[in-house]
Design an enzyme around this catalytic site. Structure first.
Site, PDB file in Angstrom:
ATOM      1  N   ASP A   1      -9.144  -2.902   4.305  1.00  0.00           N
ATOM      2  CA  ASP A   1      -8.279  -2.472   3.195  1.00  0.00           C
ATOM      3  C   ASP A   1      -7.467  -3.654   2.657  1.00  0.00           C
ATOM      4  O   ASP A   1      -7.324  -3.831   1.450  1.00  0.00           O
ATOM      5  CB  ASP A   1      -7.312  -1.377   3.663  1.00  0.00           C
TER       6      ASP A   1
ATOM      7  N   ILE B   1      -0.768 -16.852   6.378  1.00  0.00           N
ATOM      8  CA  ILE B   1      -1.251 -18.153   5.906  1.00  0.00           C
ATOM      9  C   ILE B   1      -2.686 -18.051   5.379  1.00  0.00           C
ATOM     10  O   ILE B   1      -3.029 -18.652   4.356  1.00  0.00           O
ATOM     11  CB  ILE B   1      -1.151 -19.189   7.050  1.00  0.00           C
TER      12      ILE B   1
ATOM     13  N   ASN C   1      -8.693 -20.010  10.796  1.00  0.00           N
ATOM     14  CA  ASN C   1      -7.252 -19.734  10.725  1.00  0.00           C
ATOM     15  C   ASN C   1      -6.840 -18.514  11.557  1.00  0.00           C
ATOM     16  O   ASN C   1      -5.707 -18.451  12.024  1.00  0.00           O
ATOM     17  CB  ASN C   1      -6.870 -19.525   9.245  1.00  0.00           C
TER      18      ASN C   1
ATOM     19  N   LYS D   1      -3.948 -22.888  21.779  1.00  0.00           N
ATOM     20  CA  LYS D   1      -3.926 -23.745  20.589  1.00  0.00           C
ATOM     21  C   LYS D   1      -4.163 -25.213  20.957  1.00  0.00           C
ATOM     22  O   LYS D   1      -4.760 -25.974  20.189  1.00  0.00           O
ATOM     23  CB  LYS D   1      -2.600 -23.574  19.853  1.00  0.00           C
TER      24      LYS D   1
ATOM     25  N   THR E   1       5.780 -15.603   8.634  1.00  0.00           N
ATOM     26  CA  THR E   1       4.693 -14.609   8.628  1.00  0.00           C
ATOM     27  C   THR E   1       5.013 -13.543   9.684  1.00  0.00           C
ATOM     28  O   THR E   1       5.963 -13.685  10.458  1.00  0.00           O
ATOM     29  CB  THR E   1       3.344 -15.251   9.005  1.00  0.00           C
TER      30      THR E   1
ATOM     31  N   GLY F   1       3.893 -26.088  12.075  1.00  0.00           N
ATOM     32  CA  GLY F   1       5.221 -25.687  12.523  1.00  0.00           C
ATOM     33  C   GLY F   1       5.489 -24.276  12.031  1.00  0.00           C
ATOM     34  O   GLY F   1       4.577 -23.563  11.601  1.00  0.00           O
TER      35      GLY F   1
ATOM     36  N   TYR G   1      -0.339 -18.567  24.425  1.00  0.00           N
ATOM     37  CA  TYR G   1      -0.601 -18.912  23.025  1.00  0.00           C
ATOM     38  C   TYR G   1      -0.728 -20.432  22.857  1.00  0.00           C
ATOM     39  O   TYR G   1      -1.710 -20.934  22.299  1.00  0.00           O
ATOM     40  CB  TYR G   1       0.533 -18.378  22.148  1.00  0.00           C
TER      41      TYR G   1
ATOM     42  N   VAL H   1       6.141 -21.037  10.070  1.00  0.00           N
ATOM     43  CA  VAL H   1       5.839 -20.523   8.732  1.00  0.00           C
ATOM     44  C   VAL H   1       6.219 -19.040   8.739  1.00  0.00           C
ATOM     45  O   VAL H   1       5.896 -18.321   9.699  1.00  0.00           O
ATOM     46  CB  VAL H   1       4.337 -20.671   8.412  1.00  0.00           C
TER      47      VAL H   1
END
Ligand code: NAP
Length: 234
Positions: free
Chosen positions: A36, A12, A85, A157, A188, A184, A153, A186
């Site tokens: 990199d 994201i 983020n 948050k 990744t 919600g 986690y 995504v």
């Protein structure tokens, strides 16, 4: 706008940075550990039809901030927008999640944004209308569906979401708006770790585009808000 995006090397954050960097008036500074990948992001931005100024710095946000970060901000002439983020996910049953894992996840998901906000407030308060945008999760949104293995986690948050509400009040005298998007699912690397085999209905490009737009405009109509941005559970 002068903007910092953390966690820009992939997912994201990568697409948020791409969406912000296409405006010639923007100056974006991208942060994450993988230099990199940040260099590849720079190349992708250089290939855009229109692009603003771009710079990056490879740093671990769980460590004390280097003076090189402040030097880069001084070159930018200040900061208007900070997008917190970067994040880490640990998927382990609560009873086998050692305290070290809890400490690690709170380091990256809560203490890193705290450190950055404290260090950057002197710059943000000089902006005419500054915006701090924290990226949380539906897992940390009160009353949402919860999933086994995500206690550390989701708690981190939830803490970031609550910090948002507290800081909106504390920083309002400095004209710094603080908002939080509770995302919600995504598609990744992080989602693939949390829910192997699950395919999210939203791409990181689509979410990055939304986050970029909210970072630029959301504080014109919101302050101290924790907003769910989700079409699915998980
Ligand atoms: N994907 C989802 O479904 C979803 C749902 C809800 C919320 N979110 C939230 O959205 C944000 C982005 O998630 P994502 O799915 O794009 O994750 P991702 O693909 O795993 O990317 C995480 C980013 O954070 C950076 N990062 C992690 N730890 C760091 C550290 N200590 N210092 C500097 N950078 C660090 C990583 O870069 P380096 O490895 O290069 O450092 C990477 O660029 C996270 O906060 C996540 O919790 C995601």
């Amino acid at each position: 706008m002068r903007i910092i995006v953390t966690g820009a090397s992939r997912g994201i954050g990568y697409h948020t940075t791409m969406a912000l960097a296409k405006y010639p008036d923007n100056h974006v500074l991208a942060l994450s550990r993988d230099g990199d990948k940040l260099q590849s992001l720079q190349k992708a931005i250089q290939e855009l039809k229109t692009a603003g100024r771009f710079d990056f710095l490879a740093i671990d946000l769980t460590q004390p901030l280097p003076t090189s970060l402040i030097e880069k901000i001084e070159v930018m002439g200040g900061i208007d927008i900070l997008v917190n983020n970067a994040g880490q996910l640990i998927n382990k049953p609560f009873l086998s999640t050692p305290l070290e894992d809890w400490q690690s996840i709170f380091e990256s998901n809560l203490f890193a944004p705290v450190r950055l906000i404290q260090a950057l407030t002197p710059f943000l308060e000089k902006s005419k209308k500054a915006h701090i945008l924290n990226i949380s999760s539906m897992g940390g949104f009160q009353g949402s569906s919860k999933f086994p293995g995500l206690a550390a986690y989701s708690s981190s948050k939830a803490a970031l979401a609550n910090l948002t509400e507290c800081l909106a009040e504390e920083l309002k005298e400095k004209s710094i708006a603080v908002n939080c998007l509770a995302l919600g699912a995504v598609q990744t690397e992080m989602l693939a770790t949390a829910f192997p085999g699950y395919v999210a209905p939203v791409s990181s490009e689509a979410m990055g585009t939304y986050v970029a737009d909210f970072a630029l405009n959301g504080h014109k109509v919101f302050n101290g808000k924790v907003l769910p941005v989700s079409v699915s559970t998980p």
